[in-house]
Design an enzyme around this catalytic site. Structure first.
Site, PDB file in Angstrom:
ATOM      1  N   HIS A 275       0.920  -1.055   0.247  1.00 25.38           N
ATOM      2  CA  HIS A 275       0.035   0.111  -0.096  1.00 25.38           C
ATOM      3  C   HIS A 275       0.974   2.010  -0.004  1.00 25.38           C
ATOM      4  O   HIS A 275       1.353   1.067  -0.629  1.00 25.38           O
ATOM      5  CB  HIS A 275      -1.101   0.137   1.269  1.00 25.38           C
ATOM      6  N   HIS A 314      -2.119  -1.093 -10.256  1.00 25.63           N
ATOM      7  CA  HIS A 314      -3.201  -1.176  -9.238  1.00 25.63           C
ATOM      8  C   HIS A 314      -4.108  -2.146  -9.335  1.00 25.63           C
ATOM      9  O   HIS A 314      -4.635  -2.719 -10.117  1.00 25.63           O
ATOM     10  CB  HIS A 314      -3.381  -0.044  -9.532  1.00 25.63           C
ATOM     11  N   ASP A 370       3.243   5.935  -6.959  1.00 21.97           N
ATOM     12  CA  ASP A 370       4.248   5.597  -6.046  1.00 21.97           C
ATOM     13  C   ASP A 370       5.199   5.491  -6.948  1.00 21.97           C
ATOM     14  O   ASP A 370       6.828   5.487  -6.302  1.00 21.97           O
ATOM     15  CB  ASP A 370       4.543   4.440  -5.457  1.00 21.97           C
TER      16      ASP A 370
HETATM   17  N1  CMC Z   1       4.807  -6.270 -11.510  1.00 22.09           N
HETATM   18  C1  CMC Z   1       5.165  -7.831 -11.842  1.00 22.09           C
HETATM   19  N2  CMC Z   1       3.840  -8.204 -12.324  1.00 22.09           N
HETATM   20  C2  CMC Z   1       2.482  -7.898 -11.011  1.00 22.09           C
HETATM   21  C3  CMC Z   1       2.930  -6.244 -10.598  1.00 22.09           C
HETATM   22  C4  CMC Z   1       4.013  -6.127 -11.143  1.00 22.09           C
HETATM   23  N3  CMC Z   1       4.140  -4.457 -10.194  1.00 22.09           N
HETATM   24  N4  CMC Z   1       1.607  -5.869 -10.479  1.00 22.09           N
HETATM   25  C5  CMC Z   1       0.678  -7.361 -10.552  1.00 22.09           C
HETATM   26  N5  CMC Z   1       1.465  -8.675 -11.326  1.00 22.09           N
HETATM   27  C6  CMC Z   1       0.757  -9.825 -12.152  1.00 22.09           C
HETATM   28  C7  CMC Z   1       0.776 -10.388 -10.916  1.00 22.09           C
HETATM   29  O1  CMC Z   1       1.414 -11.412 -11.099  1.00 22.09           O
HETATM   30  C8  CMC Z   1      -0.541 -10.911 -12.191  1.00 22.09           C
HETATM   31  O2  CMC Z   1      -0.488 -11.517 -12.890  1.00 22.09           O
HETATM   32  P1  CMC Z   1      -0.435 -13.735 -13.039  1.00 22.09           P
HETATM   33  O3  CMC Z   1      -1.969 -12.926 -13.529  1.00 22.09           O
HETATM   34  O4  CMC Z   1       0.402 -13.717 -13.738  1.00 22.09           O
HETATM   35  O5  CMC Z   1      -0.749 -13.769 -11.987  1.00 22.09           O
HETATM   36  C9  CMC Z   1      -1.425 -10.218 -12.486  1.00 22.09           C
HETATM   37  O6  CMC Z   1      -0.160  -8.562 -12.405  1.00 22.09           O
HETATM   38  C10 CMC Z   1      -2.176  -9.373 -11.299  1.00 22.09           C
HETATM   39  O7  CMC Z   1      -1.549  -9.180 -10.577  1.00 22.09           O
HETATM   40  P2  CMC Z   1      -2.562  -9.106  -9.028  1.00 22.09           P
HETATM   41  O8  CMC Z   1      -1.013  -9.677  -7.766  1.00 22.09           O
HETATM   42  O9  CMC Z   1      -3.570 -10.029  -9.061  1.00 22.09           O
HETATM   43  O10 CMC Z   1      -3.369  -8.127  -8.684  1.00 22.09           O
HETATM   44  P3  CMC Z   1      -3.572  -6.752  -7.584  1.00 22.09           P
HETATM   45  O11 CMC Z   1      -4.701  -5.899  -8.197  1.00 22.09           O
HETATM   46  O12 CMC Z   1      -4.126  -7.975  -6.150  1.00 22.09           O
HETATM   47  O13 CMC Z   1      -1.990  -6.511  -6.431  1.00 22.09           O
HETATM   48  C11 CMC Z   1      -1.407  -4.168  -6.660  1.00 22.09           C
HETATM   49  C12 CMC Z   1      -1.681  -4.660  -6.777  1.00 22.09           C
HETATM   50  C13 CMC Z   1      -0.812  -2.991  -6.251  1.00 22.09           C
HETATM   51  C14 CMC Z   1      -0.923  -4.977  -4.571  1.00 22.09           C
HETATM   52  C15 CMC Z   1      -0.192  -4.777  -7.182  1.00 22.09           C
HETATM   53  O14 CMC Z   1      -0.196  -4.624  -8.687  1.00 22.09           O
HETATM   54  C16 CMC Z   1       1.606  -5.161  -6.874  1.00 22.09           C
HETATM   55  O15 CMC Z   1       2.365  -5.561  -6.091  1.00 22.09           O
HETATM   56  N6  CMC Z   1       1.972  -3.636  -7.605  1.00 22.09           N
HETATM   57  C17 CMC Z   1       3.838  -3.415  -6.498  1.00 22.09           C
HETATM   58  C18 CMC Z   1       3.202  -3.353  -5.355  1.00 22.09           C
HETATM   59  C19 CMC Z   1       2.582  -1.050  -5.985  1.00 22.09           C
HETATM   60  O16 CMC Z   1       3.530  -1.094  -6.373  1.00 22.09           O
HETATM   61  N7  CMC Z   1       1.824  -0.766  -4.980  1.00 22.09           N
HETATM   62  C20 CMC Z   1       1.344   0.547  -4.550  1.00 22.09           C
HETATM   63  C21 CMC Z   1       0.174   0.370  -5.290  1.00 22.09           C
HETATM   64  S1  CMC Z   1      -0.568   2.366  -5.571  1.00 22.09           S
HETATM   65  C22 CMC Z   1      -0.281   2.816  -4.122  1.00 22.09           C
HETATM   66  C23 CMC Z   1      -1.659   2.336  -3.593  1.00 22.09           C
HETATM   67  O17 CMC Z   1      -3.014   2.952  -3.312  1.00 22.09           O
HETATM   68  O18 CMC Z   1      -1.706   2.016  -2.071  1.00 22.09           O
END
Ligand code: CMC
Length: 437
Positions: A275, A314, A370
């Site tokens: 987050h 995101h 971020d």
């Molecule tokens: N790098 C590589 N692959 C990714 C990333 C990433 N940053 N984010 C998502 N993916 C892939 C993930 O591996 C999955 O692939 P597959 O379908 O092959 O398994 C797919 O994309 C969907 O990901 P998810 O984890 O199911 O998506 P989510 O909606 O649960 O997660 C997130 C959202 C923000 C937690 C995630 O994108 C992430 O971990 N990003 C990096 C951390 C980050 O930058 N966080 C800040 C968010 S913005 C600030 C805020 O609002 O707090």
């Protein structure tokens, strides 16, 4: 069989339960069905009805809200209907805070009185200062902030009276006013520097910079370009509808606890690396990559699933995060004053490669808020541990707007999700003499 009242606009969902052959007509309102209507679908009266299973609430609306609108596909963010781009360009953080809390832009008189009230509530009780001074020299500032905000509830016991509008308003003013003081003190603490008291002659952002960086000078004067950049960053971070920390504030607030305790739960949620902690992780990642020439190998590692490209992706945005666009522009303004952060080159190259790469394109992974904010914060001389604090200060306005909406929403109940129990049942407890023999 029709088992629920049709919706006002007449849209319905017909569900056939193959276990019983019964059909149920569920009203669709605003693109949702009521989970309680699913509960009416059951095999027999003495068995529980159907529930939905949704870890992480990926497809569950928990509230009706008029605070913030996001269209993740189109990359749109609006506070109370105003696009974030216009607010960042034309408004101030305190005006945006007023808008979020009150639902409308203030008149001149309302604005002046709001700014006056916030300005004259920036001091905190000396015992809160002692509480903060009691932390270890290397305490994480976010841990200090969350404890101090929780601690404030003990100084304002009347805050428990959440059903009184005037009392609620006073706590909102106090919290928005005191966050920069507490945030700045958590920063000074780690440096072993004396805490600086608020200066009521300064604007919200200037005062924060003064409490962070003032030394022996009688009056601290911040570069107006940096003040403007901080205002913009505060506006961008002020709210973001039902994210993890807002959900924490609402969930804890649903127990009708005081708003200081509810907001400290939000701060705790924001502390996490998925987050608010992501920009700290971005900087660490950029530093580890070290050079533009290492970017392709790093991207290959991400695609192989070895790690994530921090600052990308995101839950809601499946397009460029509109805040990232504004922040990217703000980096130029800040670097004009501070000099360019050498990590910028690596970030720009990462973005370029990722935006063209099939892996990221297919998954709709774009830079989020971020990705660039850490670079600005570092240029402003903040250590990475301060990044989440810088997020929590403006987000307090959004948390409180959402909390206020919760308290005034007659439909809201104490948050209490269901579970699917997967453990053992009815075991016989063996005496320790048997187990340890
Ligand atoms: N790098 C590589 N692959 C990714 C990333 C990433 N940053 N984010 C998502 N993916 C892939 C993930 O591996 C999955 O692939 P597959 O379908 O092959 O398994 C797919 O994309 C969907 O990901 P998810 O984890 O199911 O998506 P989510 O909606 O649960 O997660 C997130 C959202 C923000 C937690 C995630 O994108 C992430 O971990 N990003 C990096 C951390 C980050 O930058 N966080 C800040 C968010 S913005 C600030 C805020 O609002 O707090």
């Amino acid at each position: 069989m029709t088992d629920a009242t049709p919706s006002a606009d007449g849209q319905t969902l017909t569900v056939r339960d193959d276990r019983t052959g019964k059909e149920y007509v569920l009203p669709i309102v605003d693109g949702t069905i009521r989970a309680s209507d699913l509960g009416k679908i059951r095999v027999s009266d003495d068995e529980p009805g159907i529930a939905s299973y949704d870890p992480g609430f990926t497809n569950t609306a928990s509230t009706r809200s008029a605070v913030t609108y996001i269209d993740g596909e189109k990359g749109i963010l609006e506070y109370r209907g105003y696009p974030i781009e216009q607010l960042a360009e034309k408004s101030s953080f305190l005006e945006v805070a007023y808008l979020l809390i009150n639902g409308d832009l203030p008149s001149k008189e309302q604005y002046d009185s709001w700014v006056h009230d916030i300005t004259f509530h920036t001091f905190v009780h000396e015992n809160i200062k002692s509480l903060m001074q009691g932390f270890r020299y290397d305490a994480h500032p976010m841990g200090m902030l969350l404890s101090a905000v929780g601690g404030l509830s003990t100084f304002y016991p009347e805050a428990r009276n959440i059903h009184d509008a005037d009392t609620r308003h006073l706590q909102i003013v106090r919290m928005i006013a005191k966050m920069p003081t507490l945030g700045a003190w958590s920063f000074r603490h780690a440096q072993g520097k004396p805490y600086v008291y608020p200066d009521n002659d300064l604007s919200y952002a200037e005062n924060f910079l003064a409490m962070l960086f003032k030394m022996s000078e009688t009056k601290y004067e911040a570069d107006p370009r940096l003040v403007k950049a901080l205002e913009v960053l505060f506006i961008l971070h002020a709210d973001h509808e039902q994210n993890c920390s807002t959900n924490a504030v609402r969930s804890v607030g649903s127990s009708q606890v005081d708003p200081y305790s509810a907001v400290s739960a939000g701060i705790a949620a924001l502390y996490g690396p998925l987050h608010g902690g992501a920009n700290e992780a971005v900087l660490k990642m950029l530093r580890r990559i070290g050079d533009v020439s290492n970017v392709p190998a790093f991207i290959e590692g991400v695609k192989a699933g070895n790690e994530r490209l921090m600052g990308f992706g995101h839950r809601v945005y499946k397009n460029y995060d509109p805040r990232a666009t504004i922040i990217k522009k703000a980096t130029d303004d800040v670097f004009e004053v501070t000099g360019v952060n050498p990590l910028l080159k690596i970030a720009v190259e990462l973005e370029k490669i990722a935006l063209e790469d099939e892996y990221f394109v297919k998954r709709k992974l774009y830079p989020n808020v971020d990705f660039y904010s850490g670079l600005i914060y570092e240029a402003l001389q903040f250590p990475p541990e301060m990044f989440t604090v810088l997020f929590a200060i403006p987000r307090t306005a959004g948390w409180l707007a959402q909390w206020l909406e919760l308290v005034n929403d007659p439909e809201q109940k104490i948050a209490r999700p269901k579970q699917i129990y997967t453990g053992e049942r009815g075991l016989v407890f063996p005496a320790s003499s048997e187990r340890w023999a």
